[in-house]
Design an enzyme around this catalytic site. Structure first.
Site, mmCIF file in Angstrom:
data_model
loop_
_atom_site.group_PDB
_atom_site.id
_atom_site.type_symbol
_atom_site.label_atom_id
_atom_site.label_comp_id
_atom_site.label_asym_id
_atom_site.label_seq_id
_atom_site.Cartn_x
_atom_site.Cartn_y
_atom_site.Cartn_z
ATOM 1 C CG ASN A 187 0.444 1.809 9.556
ATOM 2 O OD1 ASN A 187 0.333 2.848 10.228
ATOM 3 N ND2 ASN A 187 0.942 0.713 10.081
ATOM 4 C CE LYS A 188 6.556 4.807 9.864
ATOM 5 N NZ LYS A 188 6.989 6.035 9.165
ATOM 6 N NE ARG A 209 6.154 12.647 9.428
ATOM 7 C CZ ARG A 209 6.209 11.466 10.053
ATOM 8 N NH1 ARG A 209 5.903 11.386 11.339
ATOM 9 N NH2 ARG A 209 6.553 10.374 9.392
ATOM 10 C CD GLN A 221 8.852 4.658 13.398
ATOM 11 O OE1 GLN A 221 9.605 3.778 12.978
ATOM 12 N NE2 GLN A 221 8.520 5.685 12.647
ATOM 13 N NE ARG A 281 6.482 7.574 15.709
ATOM 14 C CZ ARG A 281 5.625 6.963 16.527
ATOM 15 N NH1 ARG A 281 5.660 7.137 17.824
ATOM 16 N NH2 ARG A 281 4.705 6.152 16.020
ATOM 17 N N GLY A 282 3.377 9.772 15.007
ATOM 18 C CA GLY A 282 2.136 9.011 15.084
ATOM 19 C C GLY A 282 1.001 9.930 14.672
ATOM 20 C CB ALA A 283 -1.786 9.464 12.285
ATOM 21 C CG ASP A 310 0.390 7.168 9.309
ATOM 22 O OD1 ASP A 310 0.751 5.984 9.458
ATOM 23 O OD2 ASP A 310 0.799 8.101 10.023
#
Ligand code: MRU
Length: 348
Positions: A250-251, A90, A200, A53-55, A240
Site C-alpha cells: 500500500n502507499k 503503473r 492523497q 488513481r487508487g488501485a 494495492d
C-alpha cells in the site's frame, strides 16, 4: 458519493456512449475539474500521471481505455498493443492487470463491431461490480466500528493515503465502513495522514468533508504519537496488492503505521476487494514497487503553486510492504478475516 449534495461516481461513460469522464485528481481539493477521455493514449497518461488513481479506479480507467482503443481499431494487434500500453502505466496495483485480463477475455471471442460492444458491456459490468464490492466492504467493516462505539464518544480511526471513493468507482474500500457508520449515526472521527509526496490525504479530507464526517489532517509522522496517547482506536488502510501469505503493498508509509499500531495494541485492518488479491505471488517481497518521478520529492505543490524544497539527491518509492504479521484483519466483501486464504481460496 455526493459532491455538494449531488451523487457522482468517480468514472462514468459520456452521453455520447463512447468517451468517458473522470475527475482530474491532481487539481483536488482546490478545483473540481471533470476531464473527458477520448482515446487510449489519454487514458494511459491519466493513469501514469495520476489524474486518476487508487488501485480499483485506475483499473477501471484502463478498462474503458481499452474500449476506446478497440473503437478506433478492433483488430487483435490493436488489442495486444493497447493491453500492453495500459498495463505498463503503473506496476504495483494488481487490479490493473486483473481488469485488463477480464476485458481481454470478454472481447477475444468477437471481431469488429461485436468486439467493441462486448468491451463497453464488460467495462460497465466491472464498474458496477466495484460499487457492489465496496458497499459490502462497508457493511462488514461497520461491525468493527460498531463494536467500539460508545455513547457520546467518537471512534477515532486513522487512515493513510486515499482509499476512498476517489480511489474506486464509489464508496472506497477503507472509507466505506466509515461512511456507513456516519450514516447510521455512530460518532466517528478520522485522523487523515497527509501522505507525502502526492498528498492523497487531502483527497481523503475532501471526501470526508463532503460527507460531513469529522476529521483532522495530520503529518505523516504524527500517527505514532497519537497512538501512544490513546487517541486512535482503529487503523483502516486500503491495498494495492495482497499476496497469498497476507503481505500488503500500500502507499509508502503504511508499514510504519502498522509498526506503530502493533507497538500500541491498536487494531490494524486492511480493506480490500478480491481484485487486489494476487494469488500468483507468495510474499510481498515479490511485489514490484513503483519508483516515481523525483520532482514529486524535490517540490511541494499546493493551492498557490509549486515550490522547490531541496536540490539534494532524492528517492521516491511510492509503496511499501506491510508484513502479514502486523495485520489484525482483512476487511473484504465476504467478511472480515484474520487469514485471507479463507476469503479467497477460489482465487488461488
Ligand atoms: O499512488 P496511488 O494514489 O494510486 O495509491 C493509492 C493507494 O495506495 C491506495 O491506498 C490503494 O490503491 C487502495 S485504493 C482503494
Amino acid at each position: 458519493m455526493k459532491i455538494d449534495g449531488v451523487a457522482h461516481r468517480s468514472i462514468w461513460l459520456s452521453e455520447n456512449g463512447w468517451s468517458f469522464h473522470i475527475f482530474d485528481q491532481r487539481k483536488l481539493p482546490w478545483k473540481l475539474e471533470i476531464v473527458e477521455i477520448t482515446n487510449a493514449d489519454q487514458a494511459a497518461a491519466a493513469i501514469k500521471d495520476m489524474w486518476t488513481r487508487g488501485a480499483p479506479l485506475l483499473a477501471m480507467t484502463a478498462a474503458y481505455g481499452l474500449c476506446l482503443a478497440l473503437r478506433e481499431d478492433a483488430s487483435d494487434a490493436s488489442l495486444e498493443k493497447n493491453y500492453k500500453k495500459l498495463l505498463e502505466t503503473r506496476p504495483t496495483a494488481i487490479n490493473l492487470r486483473w481488469a485488463l485480463d477480464k476485458m481481454k477475455a470478454a472481447v477475444q471471442p468477437f471481431q469488429g463491431k461485436d468486439r467493441i460492444e462486448a468491451a463497453y458491456k464488460r467495462a460497465a459490468e466491472l464498474c458496477d461490480e466495484d460499487v457492489a464490492i465496496n458497499s459490502a466492504i462497508g457493511e462488514h467493516g461497520l461491525l468493527l466500528i460498531k463494536a467500539l462505539a460508545k455513547k457520546n464518544k467518537s471512534v477515532n480511526i486513522l487512515t493513510h493515503c486515499n482509499a476512498g471513493w476517489l480511489a474506486t468507482v464509489d464508496y472506497g474500500t477503507a472509507t466505506s465502513p466509515i461512511y456507513r457508520a456516519h450514516d447510521e449515526g455512530i460518532a466517528v472521527h478520522v485522523w487523515v495522514d497527509e501522505t507525502r509526496p502526492r498528498n492523497q490525504g487531502a483527497l481523503t479530507a475532501y471526501e470526508l468533508a463532503q460527507h460531513g464526517v469529522p476529521h483532522t489532517v495530520i503529518t505523516d509522522n504524527a500517527g505514532g504519537l497519537l497512538m501512544q496517547q490513546g487517541k486512535v482506536e482503529l487503523v483502516f488502510v486500503g491495498a494495492d496488492r495482497v499476496t497469498r501469505n497476507g503481505d500488503v503493498a500500500n502507499k509508502i508509509g503504511t508499514y510504519l503505521k502498522a509498526l506503530a499500531a502493533h507497538d500500541n495494541n491498536v487494531p490494524f485492518y486492511v480493506a480490500l476487494p478480491y481484485t487486489t488479491f494476487d494469488a500468483s505471488l507468495e510474499s510481498g517481497m515479490d511485489i514490484p514497487i513503483e519508483e516515481r518521478n523525483y520532482d514529486e520529492v524535490r517540490f511541494i505543490e499546493g493551492k498557490d503553486g509549486k515550490t522547490q524544497i531541496t536540490d539534494s539527491p532524492v528517492s521516491n518509492p511510492a509503496f511499501d510492504i506491510t508484513p502479514a504479521r502486523l495485520v489484525t484483519g482483512y476487511i473484504t466483501e465476504k467478511g472480515v478475516f484474520s487469514n485471507l486464504s479463507a476469503a479467497y481460496s477460489d482465487a488461488a
